[in-house]
Design an enzyme around this catalytic site. Structure first.
Site, PDB file in Angstrom:
ATOM      1  CB  CYS A 169      81.490  37.432  40.207  1.00 53.29           C
ATOM      2  SG  CYS A 169      80.424  37.582  38.784  1.00 53.29           S
ATOM      3  CB  CYS A 216      81.692  41.760  50.019  1.00 49.87           C
ATOM      4  SG  CYS A 216      83.156  41.369  49.061  1.00 49.87           S
ATOM      5  CB  CYS A 244      87.386  38.075  49.132  1.00 49.18           C
ATOM      6  SG  CYS A 244      86.091  39.305  49.181  1.00 49.18           S
ATOM      7  CG  ASP A 303      81.738  37.625  45.430  1.00 50.52           C
ATOM      8  OD1 ASP A 303      81.199  37.603  44.313  1.00 50.52           O
ATOM      9  OD2 ASP A 303      82.240  38.648  45.936  1.00 50.52           O
TER      10      ASP A 303
END
Lengths: 404, 126
Positions: free
Chosen positions: B37, B106, B63, B39
């Site tokens: 994915c 995130c 990211c 992360d």
């Protein structure tokens, strides 16, 4: 050396100053502003003359007849016009089309649209090096196949497909062959007098021309017919209506003229930059080249730096204008479908960086890129739990991840 | 992607990067996300005898916003009790960092990470 360094020539190129100058001459009252379709006065005639010259320059680069060049708004429109136009025109002959999973979205999405209309499409898998095995095309051909669409140079991984061989196969089976040459024109030799290509898409802004203009090559011998997608004044022999954008077309013509004169010199210089970059980073740990190294356009280097995520790498590379196959840099949050299609796993797809060089790239810039890559990849790996695990000898594929 | 100054600050100068001894019974480890994915966060917290978090370390593959979310989280959890730390909401992280909508996941991952780390300590300490 100026920062940031532009390394995204496959996304677009700046206009060559010689191109910009020619374009500027076609805009104002003092310039060549007339409508090339105006037949009743000198303003129209003068504009039409410039269009003719530009058409000749575009045809010359690929050894075609100028009558085979149809102006469009760019390669996306050319792909749409070629694929939908040919599929529709020849639909009484058959309803099956063949393409490859690594094609540009302009091709894939045109194919999807045709599927919604009842056509059947075969999407071929490329080999791990990005090239297509011609035997797979051969095996996919059916009696009702009317069109094969395969790009010349891939926009992400830069691999060059053998369009000469595919063309022979298509012609022998009386199948129309479309090639998206947006990334190859002006970089790879194209001779349409020998290639068995029936339709070919071009773009100006990938080779130092302006954005918003492109062309579709439509073969006359044997004559290929397409159904128009844009209706109106019957411009471009009815295949694409709309007032011709003189300044854009003149710009594209000049860009193609310059490409013909200078591409071999440009290529010889650019390939050295590319090879120097690869030599400078290939000995780092866990670095993977995406796409074949030999069958590759001069300006493209696509590399995965395992265990670092592409978008954060791009943030770290703020002095470099590059692109990534990472999900995070796309609006869809999917990693590059091209890298997935050549069998790269998601991690490597997320970790990929595309460097593309061009006419204004320098060796000084490449040396800077190499040192930045070493420094930043190390920094991000120090921050990466995956790198820790890799170093500890843990097989990441054996870990139960919670996908989200 | 245009990031806020706070994201860029955390990304360029991440706080509390590192590793704590996962075997220590006062250390809780939360590893969330998946490489596929894009992360993966590993958050570790260390509590003192009063049940207060005295240290926190992270490593993140992801990211800029994933790195910033986990970096900010390590700052926030220090000095909090486990129960307080569990109350941290992803929306607070997202707001503080001014994450764009496409990056809100995130901060969700960061919330999952602290919850997982706290669970780990609680299970170790019975």
């Amino acid at each position: 050396m100026q920062l940031p360094i532009y390394l995204d020539y496959s996304a677009t190129t700046p206009c060559d100053p010689r191109v910009a100058e020619k374009m500027a001459e076609c805009l104002t009252l003092e310039g060549n502003f007339g409508n090339p379709a105006s037949r009743s006065h000198t303003f129209g005639w003068k504009a039409d003359e410039e269009i003719d010259k530009a058409r000749q320059y575009v045809a010359d680069l690929v050894n075609a007849n100028p009558k085979e060049i149809v102006w469009t708004s760019g390669a996306t429109e050319s792909d749409n016009l070629a694929i939908k136009g040919a599929a529709h025109f020849y639909k009484t002959r058959g309803n099956h089309l063949i393409t490859c999973k690594t094609e540009h979205k302009a091709v894939l999405d045109s194919m999807r649209q045709l599927e919604r209309e009842g056509f059947e499409v075969t999407y071929l898998d490329p080999e791990a090096n990005g090239l297509i095995d011609i035997e797979k095309i051969k095996a996919a051909i059916r009696p009702e196949t009317t069109l094969i669409s395969i790009m010349h140079v891939n926009n992400e991984i830069g691999v060059i497909q053998d369009i000469a061989a595919i063309g022979e196969l298509a012609r022998a089976n009386k199948i129309i062959f479309h090639v998206d040459a947006a990334q190859s024109a002006g970089k790879v030799d194209i001779d349409l007098s020998t290639l068995k290509v029936d339709l070919m898409s071009f773009s100006a802004h990938k080779i130092y021309g302006p954005k918003g203009i492109g062309a579709l090559y439509v073969r006359r011998k044997p004559r290929i017919r397409i159904e128009a997608q844009m209706h109106g004044g019957g411009h471009e022999r009815g295949m694409r209506s709309g007032t011709l954008a003189t300044h854009q077309i003149v710009g594209m013509g000049e860009a193609f003229r310059i490409a013909k004169a200078e591409m071999h010199e440009d290529n010889a210089r650019i390939v050295k930059l590319r090879d120097r970059l690869y030599d400078g980073v290939k000995d780092m740990e866990e670095v993977y080249l995406n796409g074949d190294l030999e069958q590759r356009v001069s300006g493209n280097m696509n590399i995965s730096f395992n265990f670092v995520e592409g978008e954060s790498l791009i943030m770290a590379l703020k002095d470099l204008a590059v692109s990534s196959g990472s999900a995070c840099t796309s609006s869809s949050l999917e990693p590059s479908y091209v890298l997935r299609a050549i069998g790269r796993n998601d991690e490597l797809a997320h970790s990929s960086i595309r460097f593309t060089f061009g006419r204004y790239s320098t060796m000084e810039e490449v040396e800077f890129v190499i040192s930045v890559m070493h420094e930043k990849v190390k920094k991000l790996r120090d921050l990466s739990p995956l790198w820790d695990m890799f170093k500890a000898g843990i097989d990441l594929d054996s870990v139960q991840w919670a996908a989200h | 992607m245009a990031y806020s100054d706070k994201v860029i600050d955390h990304y360029e100068n991440p706080r509390n990067v590192g590793v704590l001894d996962a075997e220590d019974k006062n250390v809780g480890t939360g590893m969330v996300g998946a490489p596929a994915c894009g992360d993966v966060m590993r958050l570790q917290i260390k509590v003192n005898d009063d049940g207060v978090i005295e240290d926190a370390k992270f490593k993140t593959y992801g990211c800029g916003s994933a790195i910033a979310s986990s970096s900010l989280l390590t700052e926030w959890v220090k000095g909090k009790t486990l129960d307080e730390a569990q109350q941290i909401k992803n929306t607070e992280l997202a707001e503080e960092l001014a994450l764009p909508p496409v990056k809100v996941h995130c901060s969700v991952l960061a919330e999952d990470a602290i919850k997982a780390a706290v669970e780990d300590i609680k299970s170790k300490q019975g």
